[in-house]
Design a protein around this motif. Structure first.
Motif, PDB file in Angstrom:
ATOM      1  N   LEU A 196       0.780  -1.224   0.090  1.00  0.00           N
ATOM      2  CA  LEU A 196      -0.097  -0.002  -0.056  1.00  0.00           C
ATOM      3  C   LEU A 196       0.991   1.121  -0.031  1.00  0.00           C
ATOM      4  CD1 LEU A 196      -2.953  -1.053   2.399  1.00  0.00           C
ATOM      5  CD2 LEU A 196      -3.068  -0.815   0.115  1.00  0.00           C
ATOM      6  N   LEU A 197       1.982   1.093   0.719  1.00  0.00           N
ATOM      7  CA  LEU A 197       2.734   2.432   0.651  1.00  0.00           C
ATOM      8  C   LEU A 197       3.587   2.426  -0.700  1.00  0.00           C
ATOM      9  CD1 LEU A 197       3.967   4.685   2.662  1.00  0.00           C
ATOM     10  CD2 LEU A 197       5.855   3.139   3.227  1.00  0.00           C
ATOM     11  N   VAL A 198       3.662   1.389  -1.245  1.00  0.00           N
ATOM     12  CA  VAL A 198       4.323   1.594  -2.698  1.00  0.00           C
ATOM     13  C   VAL A 198       3.432   2.298  -3.585  1.00  0.00           C
ATOM     14  CG1 VAL A 198       5.267   0.379  -4.676  1.00  0.00           C
ATOM     15  CG2 VAL A 198       5.753  -0.481  -2.227  1.00  0.00           C
ATOM     16  N   LEU A 199       2.301   1.807  -3.444  1.00  0.00           N
ATOM     17  CA  LEU A 199       1.146   2.329  -4.388  1.00  0.00           C
ATOM     18  C   LEU A 199       0.975   4.112  -4.126  1.00  0.00           C
ATOM     19  CD1 LEU A 199      -1.773  -0.473  -4.339  1.00  0.00           C
ATOM     20  CD2 LEU A 199      -0.471   0.538  -6.262  1.00  0.00           C
ATOM     21  N   GLN A 200       0.938   4.361  -2.804  1.00  0.00           N
ATOM     22  CA  GLN A 200       0.814   5.537  -2.333  1.00  0.00           C
ATOM     23  C   GLN A 200       1.730   6.609  -2.691  1.00  0.00           C
ATOM     24  OE1 GLN A 200      -0.020   6.168   1.888  1.00  0.00           O
ATOM     25  NE2 GLN A 200      -0.055   8.244   1.694  1.00  0.00           N
ATOM     26  N   ARG A 201       3.106   5.973  -2.468  1.00  0.00           N
ATOM     27  CA  ARG A 201       4.015   7.053  -2.619  1.00  0.00           C
ATOM     28  C   ARG A 201       4.960   6.791  -4.110  1.00  0.00           C
ATOM     29  NH1 ARG A 201       6.746   8.091   2.439  1.00  0.00           N
ATOM     30  NH2 ARG A 201       4.885   8.486   3.828  1.00  0.00           N
ATOM     31  N   ILE A 202       4.772   5.875  -4.718  1.00  0.00           N
ATOM     32  CA  ILE A 202       5.446   5.576  -6.104  1.00  0.00           C
ATOM     33  C   ILE A 202       4.740   5.387  -7.237  1.00  0.00           C
ATOM     34  CG2 ILE A 202       7.015   4.109  -7.176  1.00  0.00           C
ATOM     35  CD1 ILE A 202       8.241   3.517  -4.488  1.00  0.00           C
TER      36      ILE A 202
END
Length: 287
Positions: free
Chosen positions: A189-195
């Motif tokens: 989820l952090l990869v989706l949000q940040r990258i």
């Protein structure tokens, strides 16, 4: 063989063809403009007398509000559905696929009618556990008002199209970036949000602008729900004075004006995105 620019004769024929097309188009436009301005049945005086009337302007504001809220619902839910489609969880992916299949496969006009007739299927909305007395029970007519039915009909339908747009934007991002981020220990989820999502915006924004313009025009269908948007306000007026065509032209001019302003904004946004892409250094330039 001879290479290079076309022969002079070909260039002359192309030049003459352009002028001929220009003359034909100009004649047609002048003829149409003359017909519209001299035909008294258009009643341009009535058109412009109602153009800035309070009832029309109120309907215009309702249309703009409905367009913005429906697009926000469509974008937010569309992002969620796109993420679900790309999830490794087959249940989530299947649910998203069925949603998109259902709402894209049925006309938005029919969906609006169904939401407007929701109380005929469920007179009350009950909240609680199955087979037990509901904890909360409210009248469906109090919840699914014409405004809410319009939001649900337009927003949920738009979400299905936005899901495919966002999914295409996500697919356009290099998969190696996600792999590198996951190798560093970043959760999905952090990869989706940040990258992923920030880079997907470059692909998602232009078609989303088209969807916004389309939503503005599609919102005219909510007149079937008796919601006082721009078109329904015009219909109420010509029901009283029987000036059907002038009031329809008045509403059409407002739709055309707002759509043109949105198109200008879309053009400026796309140019800005294209400029930022050109200014971005190529791979290896900063090494």
């Amino acid at each position: 063989m001879r290479s290079g620019p076309p022969y002079p004769e070909i260039r002359q024929l192309q030049h003459r063809g352009q002028w001929l097309a220009l003359v034909v188009i100009a004649v047609v436009l002048v003829q149409v403009a003359t017909s519209m301005t001299t035909n008294e049945r258009f009643h341009w005086d009535i058109v412009f007398s109602w153009f800035v009337s309070p009832r029309i302007l109120k309907g215009l504001l309702n249309t703009l509000q409905l367009t913005i809220v429906s697009m926000v619902v469509g974008i937010v839910l569309g992002v969620v559905l796109a993420v679900m489609r790309g999830s490794a969880n087959r249940v989530l992916g299947g649910v998203a696929w069925v949603y998109i299949w259902l709402f894209r496969g049925t006309p938005v006009f029919v969906q609006l009618l169904l939401w407007g007739s929701f109380s005929a299927l469920y007179p009350t909305i009950d909240v609680g556990l199955p087979f037990f007395q509901p904890l909360v029970s409210v009248s469906a007519n109090d919840v699914i008002t014409p405004y809410m039915a319009a939001i649900l009909g337009l927003g949920l339908n738009e979400a299905a199209y936005m899901a495919e747009i966002v999914r295409g934007g996500i697919a356009a991002v290099d998969s190696g970036q996600e792999e590198a981020a996951r190798a560093l220990g970043m959760p999905h989820l952090l990869v989706l949000q940040r990258i992923i999502l920030p880079q997907a915006l470059r692909v998602v924004v232009p078609p989303t602008s088209n969807e916004l313009i389309g939503m503005l025009k599609t919102s005219s269908m909510v007149s079937v729900l008796a919601y006082p948007d721009l078109l329904y306000s015009a219909q109420l007026i010509y029901t009283d004075n029987y000036q059907v065509i002038p009031l329809l032209i008045t509403a059409s001019l407002w739709y055309l004006l707002v759509s043109s302003l949105l198109s200008v904004g879309q053009y400026a946004l796309e140019r800005n995105l294209a400029r930022s892409d050109r200014d971005r250094p190529e791979k290896g330039e900063d090494q």
